[in-house]
Design a protein around this motif. Structure first.
Motif, PDB file in Angstrom:
ATOM      1  N   GLN A 415       0.828  -1.202   0.000  1.00  0.00           N
ATOM      2  CA  GLN A 415       0.000   0.000   0.000  1.00  0.00           C
ATOM      3  C   GLN A 415       0.867   1.258   0.000  1.00  0.00           C
ATOM      4  O   GLN A 415       0.595   2.214  -0.734  1.00  0.00           O
ATOM      5  N   SER A 438     -10.040  -2.465   1.370  1.00  0.00           N
ATOM      6  CA  SER A 438     -10.659  -1.752   0.249  1.00  0.00           C
ATOM      7  C   SER A 438      -9.852  -0.526  -0.171  1.00  0.00           C
ATOM      8  O   SER A 438     -10.023  -0.012  -1.277  1.00  0.00           O
ATOM      9  N   LYS A 439      -8.959  -0.054   0.717  1.00  0.00           N
ATOM     10  CA  LYS A 439      -8.166   1.144   0.415  1.00  0.00           C
ATOM     11  C   LYS A 439      -6.793   0.812  -0.167  1.00  0.00           C
ATOM     12  O   LYS A 439      -6.028   1.719  -0.497  1.00  0.00           O
ATOM     13  N   LYS A 441      -4.693   0.066  -3.029  1.00  0.00           N
ATOM     14  CA  LYS A 441      -4.899   0.281  -4.452  1.00  0.00           C
ATOM     15  C   LYS A 441      -3.995  -0.595  -5.316  1.00  0.00           C
ATOM     16  O   LYS A 441      -3.046  -1.215  -4.842  1.00  0.00           O
ATOM     17  N   SER A 442      -4.314  -0.590  -6.610  1.00  0.00           N
ATOM     18  CA  SER A 442      -3.538  -1.306  -7.622  1.00  0.00           C
ATOM     19  C   SER A 442      -2.613  -0.327  -8.335  1.00  0.00           C
ATOM     20  O   SER A 442      -2.799   0.891  -8.280  1.00  0.00           O
ATOM     21  N   GLU A 567     -12.795  -0.665 -10.765  1.00  0.00           N
ATOM     22  CA  GLU A 567     -12.213  -0.436  -9.440  1.00  0.00           C
ATOM     23  C   GLU A 567     -10.726  -0.728  -9.539  1.00  0.00           C
ATOM     24  O   GLU A 567     -10.329  -1.730 -10.136  1.00  0.00           O
ATOM     25  N   ASN A 568      -9.905   0.150  -9.008  1.00  0.00           N
ATOM     26  CA  ASN A 568      -8.449  -0.041  -9.106  1.00  0.00           C
ATOM     27  C   ASN A 568      -7.860  -0.386  -7.742  1.00  0.00           C
ATOM     28  O   ASN A 568      -7.070   0.345  -7.153  1.00  0.00           O
ATOM     29  N   THR A 569      -8.266  -1.552  -7.222  1.00  0.00           N
ATOM     30  CA  THR A 569      -7.780  -2.025  -5.935  1.00  0.00           C
ATOM     31  C   THR A 569      -6.923  -3.274  -6.122  1.00  0.00           C
ATOM     32  O   THR A 569      -6.955  -3.914  -7.171  1.00  0.00           O
ATOM     33  N   ARG A 576     -11.683  -9.322  -0.698  1.00  0.00           N
ATOM     34  CA  ARG A 576     -11.649  -8.566   0.558  1.00  0.00           C
ATOM     35  C   ARG A 576     -12.580  -9.201   1.584  1.00  0.00           C
ATOM     36  O   ARG A 576     -12.241  -9.319   2.768  1.00  0.00           O
ATOM     37  N   ASP A 631      -0.437  -8.109  -9.726  1.00  0.00           N
ATOM     38  CA  ASP A 631      -0.547  -6.669  -9.947  1.00  0.00           C
ATOM     39  C   ASP A 631       0.731  -6.113 -10.568  1.00  0.00           C
ATOM     40  O   ASP A 631       0.686  -5.314 -11.512  1.00  0.00           O
TER      41      ASP A 631
END
Length: 646
Positions: A415, A438-439, A441-442, A567-569, A576, A631
């Protein structure tokens, strides 16, 4: 209770019986006369016919002229309905209620509420109706105005009724997966103590339903004390034990083995109905390097699927129709038969592989250490990513207390790398914020694709749901379970469908999802769009950069139509949920809490239980490393375009 099966009843806009009900309505519409004397059930039937027209549900067999005529006639129903209902009063309401067909009870009280007739009814009459054997309190609880007007009467009835606990639990704790149940309104004077008292009385009753007992155990919305939850938990265990003692439970056997003779890496064997997942020792012997051992969890054990997503998560399409009828808490993680099977299999795969590795003097911890500290740092631009493990001789408890924070620390490192461009260990250590998956990111702007909107849901339902019934035509009624598989495998023409099916076929043709070829057979118009919807149906998500440019362009067109969202997670929504289910109880009341229970000392003292928990944490760690690797791989492969990166 009475019921005339020929009466018209409106159930919902999606109900498949609309054509039959509208056919029954034709005679009533044709013979409607506003000055005619109608009885209460006739009036309520007019109201139900009106509901079909209000929801724009018509028969395909009707011509434009007939449809226009019917719309005009039904438009005059409302004045007749109002004229009848305003004559209902304190003197005649009981006699009217006693003559209603039971399928019209809800509609009767809906109109009593909408037209404010309830204001003319005395408390004595309402009390008598509450005590009527044909009356169910749920009928009142759907009407907010009635509940507010007779608040104390209804409160007292709820406290005294054995049905009340199930109503409370159904409204506030149950997950209504089959359909959206009507909202119930409870008197504001019914406080938390009253609700707990109702539930306690239910738990003490002679035969409480096990499904509702489980809802008490998993409750979060209702303010139920720990003492009451413990009582429910003990009762749940007692009832479960009784079920298995009577032999009414069922068990599934999952077996895993390693074969010395088997050539193929994996095969599924069936021995008298018992299935064994068999893996080749020759293959394992040829893949003993650190990277190959790690790769086997994806290639051989299928922890990760072809689009780089965790395959062990729960998927909506894997919940069969029978399971959907089960009652469950909206606060729990759904353990479907399929999910449970995948969970057991993945655990057994890990156990048997660890035994094999141990015999070959390989530790999985060393494999994972190598994958993070060396492979990821050497092959990608990320630098300094690290993970540590407890000593090999440490106890399971010591290993867990080491690996649980290391798992979270690994995610926080990634992260930080995404947010800062490098891993700032000082920043990570000084931060007091909790980790929210959820926070995380990718590295990619567009990563995961999810379906959304009514149009997407309708097309998915038509093509891929086994409930749509579009696949159910002669002579293929038993051959296929979805319209998609019917249409791509057979030559089907428009006239092969019944009238009730043609409404959806007409929609698919007019909106260019279907077309007809030169022979008059139906064909899919937009292969890319239907492919994407199919992938979303079966996987719940599509990993954008794992697909060809043609498919990606199709996805982008769907985005313009509002049918999908990005979504870019790092993790998908279901990933999740899966990780939260195992690691904590933030999201789910039945979460295994592998991280926090060891942090707070509420874990089991059993060494076997601790070892089992450690293996589950190892499995989660494997999955997290795969997600990071995927990723980074996608970012590296696509960064040349410069359009997708952060």
């Amino acid at each position: 209770m009475k019921r005339d099966i020929n009466r018209v009843v409106f159930y919902s806009k999606q109900d498949l019986s609309s054509d039959r009900n509208l056919q029954n309505a034709e005679h009533i519409i044709d013979n409607f006369y506003s000055k005619k004397t109608y009885k209460i059930n006739d009036i309520l039937e007019l109201y139900h016919i009106k509901l079909y027209f209000d929801n724009e549900l018509f028969r395909n067999a009707w011509s434009i002229e007939i449809k226009t005529k019917y719309i005009e006639t039904v438009g005059s129903f409302w004045n007749v309905i109002i004229s009848f209902f305003i004559k209902i009063n304190n003197q005649n309401i009981s006699s009217y209620f006693n003559t209603i067909d039971y399928q019209y009870y809800d509609s009767f009280w809906t109109l009593i509420s909408q037209l404010s007739i309830y204001k003319k009814i005395s408390s004595e009459n309402i009390t008598a109706i509450l005590q009527n054997s044909s009356f169910y309190i749920r009928q009142f609880l759907k009407q907010k105005n009635i509940v507010n007007h007779y608040s104390n009467l209804i409160k007292n009835h709820l406290i005294e009724s054995t049905e009340s606990a199930e109503l409370l639990l159904s409204q506030f704790e149950e997950d209504h997966v089959l359909s959206e149940k009507p909202k119930l309104f409870f008197p504001t004077s019914l406080n938390d103590n009253d609700k707990e008292s109702i539930i306690l009385n239910y738990l003490n009753s002679p035969n409480p339903n096990l499904n509702y007992v489980r809802l008490v155990v998993k409750s979060r919305t209702l303010k139920i004390s720990d003492k009451t939850k413990l009582k429910a938990k003990r009762l749940e265990k007692k009832q479960n034990d009784e079920i298995f003692e009577k032999g009414t439970g069922s068990t599934n056997v999952v077996q895993v083995s390693i074969s010395k003779e088997q050539e193929e890496p994996y095969k599924l064997e069936n021995h008298n109905g018992q299935f064994t997942h068999c893996y080749s020792e020759k293959w394992l012997n040829a893949t003993k390097s650190n990277e190959n051992v790690f790769r086997n969890f994806s290639y051989l054990f299928k922890y990760i699927n072809a689009q780089g997503c965790i395959d062990l998560v729960g998927k909506n399409h894997e919940i069969d129709s029978f399971e959907r009828t089960f009652m469950r808490s909206k606060n729990e993680y759904l353990i479907s038969f399929k999910f449970h099977g995948k969970s057991i299999l993945s655990h057994l795969q890990l156990v048997i592989y660890l035994n094999y590795l141990q015999e070959n003097k390989i530790t999985l911890e060393q494999v994972l250490f190598h994958q993070v500290n060396e492979v990821l740092n050497e092959r990608f631009e990320i630098k300094g990513l690290t993970i540590s493990f407890a000593s090999e001789n440490a106890s399971p408890l010591e290993k867990i207390r080491f690996i649980a924070p290391e798992l979270e620390f690994l995610i926080k490192q990634y992260q930080c790398y995404i947010e800062e461009g490098f891993i700032d260990f000082d920043l990570i250590r000084i931060s007091t914020s909790q980790l929210h998956l959820s926070k995380v990111k990718s590295k990619l702007k567009k990563k995961y694709v999810y379906g959304q909107g009514n149009e997407y849901l309708r097309i998915k339902y038509c093509f891929f749901s086994n409930q749509s019934m579009l696949y159910y035509i002669e002579p293929y009624k038993e051959k296929y379970r979805t319209f998609y598989h019917l249409i791509v495998n057979e030559n089907i023409s428009y006239n092969d469908f019944q009238d009730y099916q043609k409404r959806d076929i007409d929609y698919l043709i007019s909106n260019e999802y279907l077309t007809t070829d030169k022979n008059g057979f139906l064909r899919i118009s937009n292969q890319e769009l239907i492919f994407v919807i199919g992938k979303l149906h079966y996987e719940d998500v599509l990993n954008f950069w794992h697909y060809s440019e043609r498919i990606r362009n199709g996805v982008l067109e769907m985005e313009k139509k509002g049918m999908i969202k990005f979504e870019n997670t790092l993790f998908t929504i279901e990933e999740r949920r899966y990780l939260n289910y195992y690691l904590n109880q933030k999201e789910f009341s039945n979460g295994l809490d592998l991280r926090n229970k060891y942090l707070h000392g509420t874990n089991s003292s059993s060494v076997d239980s601790q070892q089992n928990d450690y293996l589950m944490l190892l499995k989660l760690l494997i999955l997290v490393i795969y997600k990071i690797q995927d990723d980074l791989n996608l970012y590296k492969a696509e960064q040349k375009t410069g359009a997708n990166t952060v």
